[in-house]
Scaffold this motif. Structure first.
Motif, PDB file in Angstrom:
ATOM      1  N   THR A   1      34.820  54.943  49.648  1.00 22.68           N
ATOM      2  CA  THR A   1      34.988  54.275  48.360  1.00 22.68           C
ATOM      3  C   THR A   1      36.428  53.804  48.168  1.00 22.68           C
ATOM      4  O   THR A   1      36.683  52.681  47.716  1.00 22.68           O
ATOM      5  CB  THR A   1      34.580  55.206  47.217  1.00 22.68           C
ATOM      6  N   MET A   2      37.366  54.658  48.532  1.00 24.76           N
ATOM      7  CA  MET A   2      38.771  54.313  48.369  1.00 24.76           C
ATOM      8  C   MET A   2      39.151  53.124  49.247  1.00 24.76           C
ATOM      9  O   MET A   2      39.824  52.187  48.797  1.00 24.76           O
ATOM     10  CB  MET A   2      39.654  55.510  48.710  1.00 24.76           C
ATOM     11  N   LEU A   3      38.699  53.118  50.507  1.00 23.86           N
ATOM     12  CA  LEU A   3      39.006  52.016  51.410  1.00 23.86           C
ATOM     13  C   LEU A   3      38.373  50.707  50.921  1.00 23.86           C
ATOM     14  O   LEU A   3      38.981  49.641  51.007  1.00 23.86           O
ATOM     15  CB  LEU A   3      38.528  52.345  52.820  1.00 23.86           C
ATOM     16  N   THR A   4      37.142  50.810  50.392  1.00 24.11           N
ATOM     17  CA  THR A   4      36.477  49.616  49.866  1.00 24.11           C
ATOM     18  C   THR A   4      37.238  49.044  48.679  1.00 24.11           C
ATOM     19  O   THR A   4      37.455  47.834  48.586  1.00 24.11           O
ATOM     20  CB  THR A   4      35.037  49.955  49.454  1.00 24.11           C
ATOM     21  N   LEU A   5      37.667  49.898  47.779  1.00 23.09           N
ATOM     22  CA  LEU A   5      38.411  49.439  46.606  1.00 23.09           C
ATOM     23  C   LEU A   5      39.763  48.863  46.996  1.00 23.09           C
ATOM     24  O   LEU A   5      40.216  47.861  46.414  1.00 23.09           O
ATOM     25  CB  LEU A   5      38.584  50.595  45.617  1.00 23.09           C
ATOM     26  N   LEU A   6      40.417  49.472  47.996  1.00 24.37           N
ATOM     27  CA  LEU A   6      41.692  48.934  48.457  1.00 24.37           C
ATOM     28  C   LEU A   6      41.514  47.543  49.072  1.00 24.37           C
ATOM     29  O   LEU A   6      42.301  46.629  48.803  1.00 24.37           O
ATOM     30  CB  LEU A   6      42.319  49.889  49.483  1.00 24.37           C
ATOM     31  N   ALA A   7      40.473  47.402  49.910  1.00 26.46           N
ATOM     32  CA  ALA A   7      40.214  46.093  50.519  1.00 26.46           C
ATOM     33  C   ALA A   7      39.859  45.064  49.457  1.00 26.46           C
ATOM     34  O   ALA A   7      40.320  43.913  49.500  1.00 26.46           O
ATOM     35  CB  ALA A   7      39.087  46.214  51.548  1.00 26.46           C
ATOM     36  N   LEU A   8      39.041  45.467  48.489  1.00 21.39           N
ATOM     37  CA  LEU A   8      38.661  44.559  47.410  1.00 21.39           C
ATOM     38  C   LEU A   8      39.876  44.149  46.588  1.00 21.39           C
ATOM     39  O   LEU A   8      40.056  42.971  46.254  1.00 21.39           O
ATOM     40  CB  LEU A   8      37.628  45.238  46.513  1.00 21.39           C
ATOM     41  N   GLY A   9      40.725  45.119  46.289  1.00 22.83           N
ATOM     42  CA  GLY A   9      41.922  44.818  45.519  1.00 22.83           C
ATOM     43  C   GLY A   9      42.874  43.896  46.271  1.00 22.83           C
ATOM     44  O   GLY A   9      43.462  42.984  45.683  1.00 22.83           O
ATOM     45  N   ALA A  10      43.019  44.126  47.573  1.00 24.24           N
ATOM     46  CA  ALA A  10      43.904  43.277  48.377  1.00 24.24           C
ATOM     47  C   ALA A  10      43.376  41.852  48.440  1.00 24.24           C
ATOM     48  O   ALA A  10      44.145  40.889  48.332  1.00 24.24           O
ATOM     49  CB  ALA A  10      44.034  43.853  49.786  1.00 24.24           C
ATOM     50  N   TRP A  11      42.045  41.698  48.602  1.00 22.08           N
ATOM     51  CA  TRP A  11      41.457  40.354  48.667  1.00 22.08           C
ATOM     52  C   TRP A  11      41.574  39.648  47.318  1.00 22.08           C
ATOM     53  O   TRP A  11      41.890  38.460  47.256  1.00 22.08           O
ATOM     54  CB  TRP A  11      40.004  40.448  49.108  1.00 22.08           C
ATOM     55  N   GLU A  12      41.352  40.391  46.233  1.00 21.15           N
ATOM     56  CA  GLU A  12      41.481  39.803  44.903  1.00 21.15           C
ATOM     57  C   GLU A  12      42.931  39.362  44.653  1.00 21.15           C
ATOM     58  O   GLU A  12      43.175  38.274  44.115  1.00 21.15           O
ATOM     59  CB  GLU A  12      41.030  40.801  43.835  1.00 21.15           C
ATOM     60  N   TRP A  13      43.887  40.200  45.061  1.00 21.04           N
ATOM     61  CA  TRP A  13      45.293  39.835  44.889  1.00 21.04           C
ATOM     62  C   TRP A  13      45.614  38.569  45.664  1.00 21.04           C
ATOM     63  O   TRP A  13      46.281  37.670  45.141  1.00 21.04           O
ATOM     64  CB  TRP A  13      46.180  40.988  45.375  1.00 21.04           C
TER      65      TRP A  13
END
Length: 405
Positions: free
Chosen positions: A56-68
């Motif tokens: 979950t943490m890795l998914t949220l980090l990847a999602l946040g990086a892509w959104e940024w």
């Protein structure tokens, strides 16, 4: 009652002797003599809660990086995208509401109309039914068949888009209006809700499209992704659309959009055939007659274009053969950008669509003309003062061409 066969003890011993590691699935051959063998696989003991938390943490980090990353490219939440379901949602309002003004057309009237300015001038917020890359005629005919519509139809056209047999890019919109499955509707509503929060959901910036655009020449002599029109539009509620702000500020994207339009068939195609012109004039006349028979009316608007694109449009269908013939055949009134002083010198970064600020100026200009052409749309007593090109044009901007001689 036991399901085991005779000799179970010996079978069990043999099975133990052939014991496999836990991560290898046991098969029927590992259990000879056992009734109704079912494949089994032992699940090894693992710290599953910690694994789930880490995933979950890795998914949220990847999602946040892509959104940024997408936000650094000016893809912002609130850009809802312009989908056929959104058009169908607006079109259905005609079936249940008394709509005083509906706009149909191609991308120019879609980009170049500021719905808020229209409402500030007249007190009426029009229904926006224009579609990118799409012939307005089939949608005018659809409006003519809408028995509940008795208002004013504003038809925005680029002549080389309107005078053709094909519907164009968004022919699916009419089909979706007639029938939209629950899955299609729910997917659209979910996507729209998430688009208010995330910018990375933009259709034009899907990872698959970005990867395809890495190579501008996939095959020599073939049209590659660089010849396509990329993202140039942003859309908010009620299909209020306008030029994506990055087209105004990013020279590379602006030049790419300009090149794509200049290579389009609107500029490079042969002159429009006589039979296509005749078909278009007759279809328009019939549609206008239907709307007027119910008490409605129709006015045509020709937004500005410029540069080589405009030169190609004039070559393929001169004004006298297209615009003037259309108004005469259907006995309708029209507003051509070339004839409106306040529409001269406006900024068209890619030669085909106005900037957001200049779209407001053009809306102000053509709505004031509409008020003079029809009593259906009077200006409000407290309407804001008229705008001028100087209210939007920046130094060095690409301006619309002067009126044709």
């Amino acid at each position: 009652m036991s399901l085991a066969c005779p000799g179970q003890d010996s079978v069990g011993a043999a099975r133990t002797a052939r014991e496999r590691p836990g991560f290898v699935r046991a098969t029927a051959s590992d259990r000879p003599g056992v009734a109704q063998p079912v494949p089994e696989r032992e699940i090894p003991l693992q710290p599953w809660p910690r694994i789930l938390a880490m995933a979950t943490m890795l998914t949220l980090l990847a999602l946040g990086a892509w959104e940024w990353r997408m936000r650094t490219l000016q893809l912002m939440p609130g850009d809802l995208g312009d989908y056929a379901s959104g058009w169908a949602e607006q079109r259905r309002r005609i079936d249940s509401e008394d709509v005083p003004v509906a706009i149909v057309g191609d991308s120019r009237i879609l980009f170049d109309t500021d719905l808020a300015r229209f409402e500030a001038l007249t007190g009426v917020r029009p229904l926006q039914l224009a579609l990118v890359g799409t012939n307005a005629r089939p949608f005018l005919e659809n409006l003519a068949d809408a028995l509940n519509f008795r208002g004013l139809a504003v038809v925005g056209i680029a002549e080389t888009s309107y005078f053709r047999r094909e519907t164009g890019l968004r022919a699916d919109a009419l089909k979706l209006y007639r029938y939209e499955s629950p899955a299609q509707r729910s997917a659209f509503l979910l996507h729209r809700a998430l688009s208010r929060v995330f910018g990375f959901l933009d259709e034009e910036y899907r990872l698959s499209r970005l990867v395809r655009r890495l190579d501008p020449d996939l095959r020599a002599g073939a049209d590659g992704p660089y010849g396509e029109v990329w993202k140039i539009i942003s859309t908010t509620d009620q299909r209020q659309s306008g030029m994506w702000t990055r087209i105004e500020s990013d020279e590379r994207l602006r030049e790419h959009a300009r090149l794509a339009f200049e290579r389009s068939r609107m500029r490079t195609g042969p002159p429009v055939a006589d039979d296509v012109v005749a078909m278009t004039l007759e279809a328009t006349r019939a549609a206008v007659a239907k709307i007027r028979a119910r008490g409605g009316d129709v006015v045509f608007v020709r937004p500005p274009s410029t540069g080589p694109l405009r030169a190609g449009e004039d070559r393929r269908l001169p004004r006298a053969r297209g615009w003037e013939a259309l108004l005469a055949a259907a006995a309708v009134r029209g507003i051509h950008a070339d004839d409106v002083p306040q529409a001269q010198g406006l900024t068209l970064p890619e030669n085909s669509h106005l900037t957001r600020a200049c779209a407001t100026v053009f809306t102000d200009a053509y709505v004031r003309r509409l008020a003079n052409l029809t009593a259906r749309l009077p200006l409000r007593a407290d309407a804001p003062p008229a705008l001028q090109p100087a209210d939007c044009v920046a130094a060095g901007a690409v301006a619309a061409a002067p009126p044709s001689p």
